[in-house]
Design a protein around this motif. Structure first.
Motif, PDB file in Angstrom:
ATOM      1  N   VAL A   1      17.113  43.455 -64.107  1.00 25.19           N
ATOM      2  CA  VAL A   1      16.895  42.114 -64.174  1.00 25.19           C
ATOM      3  C   VAL A   1      15.606  41.936 -65.149  1.00 25.19           C
ATOM      4  N   ARG A   2      15.509  40.999 -65.936  1.00 26.72           N
ATOM      5  CA  ARG A   2      14.279  40.932 -66.830  1.00 26.72           C
ATOM      6  C   ARG A   2      13.510  39.950 -66.351  1.00 26.72           C
ATOM      7  N   SER A   3      13.733  38.832 -65.580  1.00 21.30           N
ATOM      8  CA  SER A   3      12.812  37.859 -65.107  1.00 21.30           C
ATOM      9  C   SER A   3      13.536  37.111 -63.848  1.00 21.30           C
ATOM     10  N   GLY A   4      12.621  36.404 -63.068  1.00 26.33           N
ATOM     11  CA  GLY A   4      13.313  35.801 -61.727  1.00 26.33           C
ATOM     12  C   GLY A   4      14.107  34.468 -61.773  1.00 26.33           C
ATOM     13  N   ARG A   5      14.307  33.975 -63.265  1.00 28.02           N
ATOM     14  CA  ARG A   5      15.209  32.950 -63.597  1.00 28.02           C
ATOM     15  C   ARG A   5      16.651  33.320 -63.104  1.00 28.02           C
ATOM     16  N   ASN A   6      17.171  32.024 -62.188  1.00 22.52           N
ATOM     17  CA  ASN A   6      18.472  32.418 -61.603  1.00 22.52           C
ATOM     18  C   ASN A   6      18.786  33.439 -60.673  1.00 22.52           C
ATOM     19  N   VAL A   7      17.898  34.136 -60.191  1.00 19.18           N
ATOM     20  CA  VAL A   7      17.881  35.376 -59.272  1.00 19.18           C
ATOM     21  C   VAL A   7      18.761  34.976 -57.993  1.00 19.18           C
ATOM     22  N   ARG A   8      18.469  33.792 -57.626  1.00 14.72           N
ATOM     23  CA  ARG A   8      19.208  33.465 -56.208  1.00 14.72           C
ATOM     24  C   ARG A   8      20.609  33.212 -56.739  1.00 14.72           C
ATOM     25  N   LYS A   9      20.996  32.535 -57.693  1.00 15.57           N
ATOM     26  CA  LYS A   9      22.327  32.632 -58.036  1.00 15.57           C
ATOM     27  C   LYS A   9      22.943  34.030 -58.483  1.00 15.57           C
ATOM     28  N   LEU A  10      22.141  34.809 -58.778  1.00 15.43           N
ATOM     29  CA  LEU A  10      22.484  36.098 -59.008  1.00 15.43           C
ATOM     30  C   LEU A  10      22.948  36.893 -57.909  1.00 15.43           C
ATOM     31  N   VAL A  11      21.893  36.683 -56.930  1.00 21.25           N
ATOM     32  CA  VAL A  11      22.203  37.596 -55.449  1.00 21.25           C
ATOM     33  C   VAL A  11      23.339  36.803 -54.771  1.00 21.25           C
ATOM     34  N   ALA A  12      23.496  35.462 -54.922  1.00 20.32           N
ATOM     35  CA  ALA A  12      24.563  34.765 -54.178  1.00 20.32           C
ATOM     36  C   ALA A  12      25.791  35.400 -54.958  1.00 20.32           C
ATOM     37  N   ALA A  13      25.977  35.328 -56.006  1.00 18.55           N
ATOM     38  CA  ALA A  13      27.185  36.047 -56.724  1.00 18.55           C
ATOM     39  C   ALA A  13      27.408  37.211 -56.256  1.00 18.55           C
ATOM     40  N   MET A  14      26.446  38.092 -56.187  1.00 16.42           N
ATOM     41  CA  MET A  14      26.576  39.681 -55.426  1.00 16.42           C
ATOM     42  C   MET A  14      27.120  39.567 -54.225  1.00 16.42           C
ATOM     43  N   GLN A  15      26.577  38.769 -53.506  1.00 10.44           N
ATOM     44  CA  GLN A  15      27.245  38.853 -52.228  1.00 10.44           C
ATOM     45  C   GLN A  15      28.584  38.063 -51.843  1.00 10.44           C
ATOM     46  N   ALA A  16      28.928  37.320 -52.797  1.00 12.89           N
ATOM     47  CA  ALA A  16      30.298  36.808 -52.667  1.00 12.89           C
ATOM     48  C   ALA A  16      31.299  37.624 -53.376  1.00 12.89           C
ATOM     49  N   GLU A  17      30.829  38.720 -54.099  1.00 12.78           N
ATOM     50  CA  GLU A  17      31.864  39.832 -54.939  1.00 12.78           C
ATOM     51  C   GLU A  17      32.337  40.797 -53.946  1.00 12.78           C
ATOM     52  N   ARG A  18      33.520  40.916 -53.977  1.00 15.33           N
ATOM     53  CA  ARG A  18      33.915  42.178 -52.885  1.00 15.33           C
ATOM     54  C   ARG A  18      34.400  43.218 -53.842  1.00 15.33           C
ATOM     55  N   LEU A  19      33.667  44.094 -53.527  1.00 16.08           N
ATOM     56  CA  LEU A  19      33.882  45.546 -54.283  1.00 16.08           C
ATOM     57  C   LEU A  19      34.897  46.335 -53.330  1.00 16.08           C
ATOM     58  N   GLU A  20      36.075  45.916 -53.557  1.00 16.87           N
ATOM     59  CA  GLU A  20      36.969  46.677 -52.400  1.00 16.87           C
ATOM     60  C   GLU A  20      36.975  48.119 -52.947  1.00 16.87           C
ATOM     61  N   SER A  21      37.089  49.011 -51.718  1.00 16.56           N
ATOM     62  CA  SER A  21      37.123  50.507 -51.846  1.00 16.56           C
ATOM     63  C   SER A  21      37.538  50.858 -53.100  1.00 16.56           C
ATOM     64  N   LEU A  22      36.764  51.550 -53.839  1.00 14.59           N
ATOM     65  CA  LEU A  22      37.032  52.155 -55.230  1.00 14.59           C
ATOM     66  C   LEU A  22      37.035  53.695 -55.125  1.00 14.59           C
ATOM     67  N   ARG A  23      37.946  54.299 -54.998  1.00 16.61           N
ATOM     68  CA  ARG A  23      37.908  55.808 -54.879  1.00 16.61           C
ATOM     69  C   ARG A  23      38.250  56.640 -56.041  1.00 16.61           C
ATOM     70  N   PHE A  24      37.495  57.821 -56.271  1.00 13.94           N
ATOM     71  CA  PHE A  24      37.884  58.765 -57.263  1.00 13.94           C
ATOM     72  C   PHE A  24      37.216  59.999 -56.920  1.00 13.94           C
ATOM     73  N   GLU A  25      37.578  61.157 -57.806  1.00 17.81           N
ATOM     74  CA  GLU A  25      37.021  62.272 -57.601  1.00 17.81           C
ATOM     75  C   GLU A  25      36.369  62.757 -58.942  1.00 17.81           C
ATOM     76  N   ALA A  26      34.896  63.226 -58.741  1.00 17.43           N
ATOM     77  CA  ALA A  26      34.057  63.650 -59.693  1.00 17.43           C
ATOM     78  C   ALA A  26      34.245  65.252 -59.810  1.00 17.43           C
ATOM     79  N   ALA A  27      34.887  65.447 -61.053  1.00 17.90           N
ATOM     80  CA  ALA A  27      35.217  66.962 -61.233  1.00 17.90           C
ATOM     81  C   ALA A  27      34.580  67.573 -62.246  1.00 17.90           C
ATOM     82  N   GLU A  28      33.439  67.030 -62.820  1.00 19.41           N
ATOM     83  CA  GLU A  28      32.570  67.441 -63.664  1.00 19.41           C
ATOM     84  C   GLU A  28      30.991  66.774 -63.820  1.00 19.41           C
TER      85      GLU A  28
END
Length: 189
Positions: A136-163
């Motif tokens: 984040v570069r400045s506080g402009r629209n930070v509340r909108k950003l945080v609200a968008a993050m809270q609304a985002e559903r990061l459904e379980s994303l699974r993978f294997e790190a092999a290296e």
């Protein structure tokens, strides 16, 4: 004597990178001034070394190889979006793990131990595994950003790190250019 900005990391498989890129696109709509990490640069840092003399890169690779030998591939599950230091004043937007797998914590500790034994400085901060999505570069629209993050559903994303990757980073006005120095497979003894 050339120095190379260097770090040790785990990278994302393509499908996980694509999912995080789509989340970045939706969060961009908030209008907050964020320097978004290019999707192909999203990674989990195990150790940031900073400026390393080019002739010491071989020492770095050998230390990471020693750390990787007793490690099987690592199951990772991304389930959350968050920010540092907090949601009231976010500076870094990240995707985080459901939990810290024992294998990941052990690998990070071995990488740290081997690199310190090779003469590199120890890390002063506790290990906090995450995949940085933007800064984040400045506080402009930070509340909108945080609200968008809270609304985002990061459904379980699974993978294997092999290296583990020893990565060189060159800073450019258009963003960081990452170049792998070495890909080190995780393998059990």
């Amino acid at each position: 004597m050339e120095a190379v900005r260097t770090f040790i990391c785990l990278q994302l498989p393509d499908f996980a990178r694509d999912r995080l890129a789509s989340i970045q696109r939706r969060l961009r709509e908030s209008g907050a001034p964020v320097g978004w990490v290019k999707p192909h640069n999203i990674h989990l840092t195990l150790k940031f070394l900073g400026s390393v003399p080019a002739e010491r890169l071989r020492d770095v690779v050998q230390a990471v190889q020693r750390a990787a030998v007793p490690a099987p591939s690592i199951p990772l599950e991304l389930t959350a979006l968050g920010c540092f230091p907090n949601r009231r004043a976010p500076k870094v937007i990240w995707a985080g793990l459901k939990q810290l797998p024992e294998e990941l914590g052990g690998l990070q500790q071995r990488v740290e131990k081997e690199l310190v034994a090779a003469g590199f400085l120890p890390e002063s901060r506790p290990f906090s595994p995450h995949f940085t999505l933007g800064r984040v570069r400045s506080g402009r629209n930070v509340r909108k950003l945080v609200a968008a993050m809270q609304a985002e559903r990061l459904e379980s994303l699974r993978f294997e790190a092999a290296e583990v990757v020893v990565m060189a980073s060159r800073l450019h006005p258009s963003g960081a250019l990452y170049t792998p120095v070495s890909h080190i497979p995780l393998r059990e003894k």
